[in-house]
Design a protein around this motif. Structure first.
Motif, PDB file in Angstrom:
ATOM      1  N   MET A   1       0.821  -1.207   0.000  1.00 16.22           N
ATOM      2  CA  MET A   1       0.000   0.000   0.000  1.00 16.22           C
ATOM      3  C   MET A   1       0.855   1.256   0.000  1.00 16.22           C
ATOM      4  SD  MET A   1      -3.196  -0.759  -0.187  1.00 16.22           S
ATOM      5  CE  MET A   1      -3.971   0.728   0.387  1.00 16.22           C
ATOM      6  N   GLU A   2       1.941   1.181   0.787  1.00 15.02           N
ATOM      7  CA  GLU A   2       2.832   2.341   0.854  1.00 15.02           C
ATOM      8  C   GLU A   2       3.493   2.591  -0.490  1.00 15.02           C
ATOM      9  OE1 GLU A   2       6.817   3.833   3.240  1.00 15.02           O
ATOM     10  OE2 GLU A   2       5.641   2.169   4.036  1.00 15.02           O
ATOM     11  N   HIS A   3       3.865   1.507  -1.161  1.00 11.82           N
ATOM     12  CA  HIS A   3       4.480   1.631  -2.489  1.00 11.82           C
ATOM     13  C   HIS A   3       3.483   2.235  -3.478  1.00 11.82           C
ATOM     14  CE1 HIS A   3       6.913   0.700  -6.003  1.00 11.82           C
ATOM     15  NE2 HIS A   3       5.841   0.112  -6.540  1.00 11.82           N
ATOM     16  N   LEU A   4       2.217   1.796  -3.405  1.00 10.65           N
ATOM     17  CA  LEU A   4       1.185   2.305  -4.303  1.00 10.65           C
ATOM     18  C   LEU A   4       0.934   3.792  -4.051  1.00 10.65           C
ATOM     19  CD1 LEU A   4      -0.931   1.790  -6.481  1.00 10.65           C
ATOM     20  CD2 LEU A   4      -2.529   1.091  -4.675  1.00 10.65           C
ATOM     21  N   ALA A   5       0.897   4.181  -2.804  1.00  9.52           N
ATOM     22  CA  ALA A   5       0.688   5.589  -2.472  1.00  9.52           C
ATOM     23  C   ALA A   5       1.833   6.446  -2.987  1.00  9.52           C
ATOM     24  CB  ALA A   5       0.546   5.743  -0.956  1.00  9.52           C
ATOM     25  N   HIS A   6       3.065   5.925  -2.854  1.00 12.02           N
ATOM     26  CA  HIS A   6       4.240   6.654  -3.350  1.00 12.02           C
ATOM     27  C   HIS A   6       4.169   6.802  -4.866  1.00 12.02           C
ATOM     28  CE1 HIS A   6       8.356   8.074  -3.561  1.00 12.02           C
ATOM     29  NE2 HIS A   6       8.582   7.181  -4.514  1.00 12.02           N
ATOM     30  N   TYR A   7       3.725   5.722  -5.540  1.00 14.91           N
ATOM     31  CA  TYR A   7       3.617   5.759  -7.000  1.00 14.91           C
ATOM     32  C   TYR A   7       2.582   6.795  -7.436  1.00 14.91           C
ATOM     33  CZ  TYR A   7       2.351   4.324 -11.724  1.00 14.91           C
ATOM     34  OH  TYR A   7       2.076   4.315 -13.061  1.00 14.91           O
ATOM     35  N   ARG A   8       1.437   6.794  -6.770  1.00 14.34           N
ATOM     36  CA  ARG A   8       0.392   7.760  -7.114  1.00 14.34           C
ATOM     37  C   ARG A   8       0.868   9.190  -6.899  1.00 14.34           C
ATOM     38  NH1 ARG A   8      -4.835   4.779  -4.273  1.00 14.34           N
ATOM     39  NH2 ARG A   8      -5.283   3.332  -6.009  1.00 14.34           N
ATOM     40  N   ALA A   9       1.581   9.405  -5.797  1.00 13.91           N
ATOM     41  CA  ALA A   9       2.096  10.742  -5.516  1.00 13.91           C
ATOM     42  C   ALA A   9       3.086  11.174  -6.588  1.00 13.91           C
ATOM     43  CB  ALA A   9       2.751  10.769  -4.134  1.00 13.91           C
ATOM     44  N   SER A  10       3.901  10.215  -7.047  1.00 12.92           N
ATOM     45  CA  SER A  10       4.884  10.517  -8.091  1.00 12.92           C
ATOM     46  C   SER A  10       4.199  10.883  -9.402  1.00 12.92           C
ATOM     47  CB  SER A  10       5.796   9.301  -8.299  1.00 12.92           C
ATOM     48  OG  SER A  10       6.705   9.522  -9.352  1.00 12.92           O
ATOM     49  N   VAL A  11       3.157  10.137  -9.752  1.00 20.77           N
ATOM     50  CA  VAL A  11       2.411  10.414 -10.981  1.00 20.77           C
ATOM     51  C   VAL A  11       1.747  11.779 -10.898  1.00 20.77           C
ATOM     52  CG1 VAL A  11       0.418   9.726 -12.364  1.00 20.77           C
ATOM     53  CG2 VAL A  11       2.034   7.993 -11.557  1.00 20.77           C
ATOM     54  N   GLU A  12       1.136  12.068  -9.759  1.00 23.26           N
ATOM     55  CA  GLU A  12       0.463  13.352  -9.578  1.00 23.26           C
ATOM     56  C   GLU A  12       1.456  14.507  -9.662  1.00 23.26           C
ATOM     57  OE1 GLU A  12      -1.543  13.062  -5.883  1.00 23.26           O
ATOM     58  OE2 GLU A  12      -3.109  11.705  -6.640  1.00 23.26           O
ATOM     59  N   HIS A  13       2.669  14.305  -9.116  1.00 22.94           N
ATOM     60  CA  HIS A  13       3.674  15.362  -9.154  1.00 22.94           C
ATOM     61  C   HIS A  13       4.156  15.608 -10.577  1.00 22.94           C
ATOM     62  CE1 HIS A  13       7.792  17.114  -8.463  1.00 22.94           C
ATOM     63  NE2 HIS A  13       7.021  17.915  -7.764  1.00 22.94           N
ATOM     64  N   ARG A  14       4.335  14.525 -11.337  1.00 24.88           N
ATOM     65  CA  ARG A  14       4.738  14.694 -12.737  1.00 24.88           C
ATOM     66  C   ARG A  14       3.657  15.417 -13.527  1.00 24.88           C
ATOM     67  NH1 ARG A  14       6.729   9.346 -12.203  1.00 24.88           N
ATOM     68  NH2 ARG A  14       4.916   8.535 -13.353  1.00 24.88           N
ATOM     69  N   ALA A  15       2.409  15.060 -13.276  1.00 22.48           N
ATOM     70  CA  ALA A  15       1.300  15.717 -13.970  1.00 22.48           C
ATOM     71  C   ALA A  15       1.231  17.194 -13.590  1.00 22.48           C
ATOM     72  CB  ALA A  15      -0.014  15.021 -13.627  1.00 22.48           C
ATOM     73  N   PHE A  16       1.477  17.483 -12.305  1.00 21.96           N
ATOM     74  CA  PHE A  16       1.480  18.868 -11.836  1.00 21.96           C
ATOM     75  C   PHE A  16       2.565  19.667 -12.547  1.00 21.96           C
ATOM     76  CE2 PHE A  16       3.895  21.692  -9.000  1.00 21.96           C
ATOM     77  CZ  PHE A  16       2.962  22.712  -8.820  1.00 21.96           C
ATOM     78  N   ARG A  17       3.754  19.101 -12.627  1.00 23.43           N
ATOM     79  CA  ARG A  17       4.867  19.810 -13.269  1.00 23.43           C
ATOM     80  C   ARG A  17       4.611  20.009 -14.770  1.00 23.43           C
ATOM     81  NH1 ARG A  17      10.996  19.329 -11.346  1.00 23.43           N
ATOM     82  NH2 ARG A  17      10.720  20.108  -9.220  1.00 23.43           N
ATOM     83  N   THR A  18       4.066  18.997 -15.416  1.00 23.93           N
ATOM     84  CA  THR A  18       3.762  19.108 -16.840  1.00 23.93           C
ATOM     85  C   THR A  18       2.779  20.243 -17.089  1.00 23.93           C
ATOM     86  OG1 THR A  18       4.151  16.743 -17.211  1.00 23.93           O
ATOM     87  CG2 THR A  18       2.805  17.910 -18.850  1.00 23.93           C
TER      88      THR A  18
END
Length: 329
Positions: A1-18
């Motif tokens: 679950m922690e890995h999944l949450a980290h992955y989602r946060a990473s995706v959201e951050h990339r989308a934010f930066r884009t």
């Protein structure tokens, strides 16, 4: 679950930066007001990540982009933009050399009376225009792009079927933004740009050519001198237009009478019927705009206000009151 949450946060951050980079790029090339840039979001990211990576990415999408080398915004604008970036650079790491190198390049550059504004289209194309730095120059306001032209272009992108396969006449084309956008995105059969001011016509022809539009390509385009006072019904009929558009042509009482007379001639129609007419106006003076509508009514011309949202494609001041109407007899 922690890995999944980290992955989602990473995706959201990339989308934010884009999205943030896209916002900076679109605003920069259109020479939007610096106050309208998402500076707060940039500051928050810099504070969180303690890195100049995002500023370097912004530079790559603006001052270091190939479009800036080919069609640069004004020297003063680039100078002020870079100064704002420097102000927001965090103090927790070494200064970004590329940022100061970019500033040094523009500090020594000569400011000119003309500059380029570029607008990114949803289809991936870019409309680049040579405009005057001053809003009013050589006795005309036609050497810059105004809000109503941007709004009308956005409406056209959402209603491409209105223009596809049709012959379109634009009144008061100015520097050509709306017409070029329609030619690039809406597949008209033919597009006739028009204006009456000599200097505006020269700039208009330059911008049409700058964006690769010619009489021999599809759509076929032409740039015509059109005097609203002297053009005849026969000349209008010879154009065989299906659609007529105009943006920001209702700006002074002195031109309203000649505009209404021209619209009456256009609505006289042809054997195939009267063209569809769309007029988009930024209402800066309510008396002038009301006077325009009154003269339309006196000439037997009815109007309908076109409502409904449009996609926000181009950056401009959306606090302005813009109205678009269609005319009929």
């Amino acid at each position: 679950m922690e890995h999944l949450a980290h992955y989602r946060a990473s995706v959201e951050h990339r989308a934010f930066r884009t999205e943030l980079l896209r916002n900076f790029q679109v605003s920069f090339f259109a020479m939007s007001r610096l106050a309208s840039f998402p500076w707060t979001l940039l500051e928050e990211d810099l504070q969180t990540n303690k890195s100049s990576e995002l500023i370097l990415d912004i530079l790559k999408q603006t001052c270091f982009h190939a479009l800036c080398r080919k069609f640069p915004p004004s020297v003063n604008y680039r100078k002020r933009f870079l100064t704002e970036l420097i102000r927001r650079e965090t103090v927790d790491h070494a200064p970004l050399d590329e940022l100061y190198d970019a500033l040094a390049d523009v500090v020594g550059a000569e400011e000119k009376s003309e500059c380029y504004k570029s607008y990114l289209l949803p289809c991936g194309d870019t409309v680049s225009l040579l405009e005057n730095v001053a809003l009013i120059s050589e006795g005309t306001t036609g050497l810059v792009t105004w809000e109503a032209a941007l709004y009308l272009a956005e409406w056209a992108l959402d209603h491409q079927q209105v223009f596809t396969g049709r012959t379109i006449l634009e009144l008061g084309s100015g520097v050509g933004f709306t017409g070029i956008t329609i030619c690039r995105s809406c597949s008209p059969k033919k597009f006739i740009f028009s204006d009456c001011h000599t200097t505006v016509l020269e700039k208009l022809r330059d911008n049409v050519q700058l964006n690769g539009l010619t009489e021999k390509m599809s759509p076929a385009v032409s740039v015509e001198e059109l005097d609203w006072m002297t053009v005849t019904k026969e000349q209008i009929k010879e154009m065989e237009v299906n659609t007529v558009i105009a943006a920001d042509v209702v700006y002074h009482p002195d031109i309203v009478e000649s505009l209404v007379k021209l619209l009456s001639k256009i609505l006289s129609g042809s054997a195939e019927g009267a063209p569809k007419i769309l007029i988009c106006s930024t209402i800066r003076n309510s008396e002038t705009y009301s006077g325009f509508k009154q003269q339309l009514e006196a000439a037997g011309i009815s109007h309908h206000v076109i409502t409904g949202p449009v996609r926000k494609v181009f950056p401009y001041n959306r606090d302005s009151f813009i109205e678009m109407i269609t005319l009929y007899k």
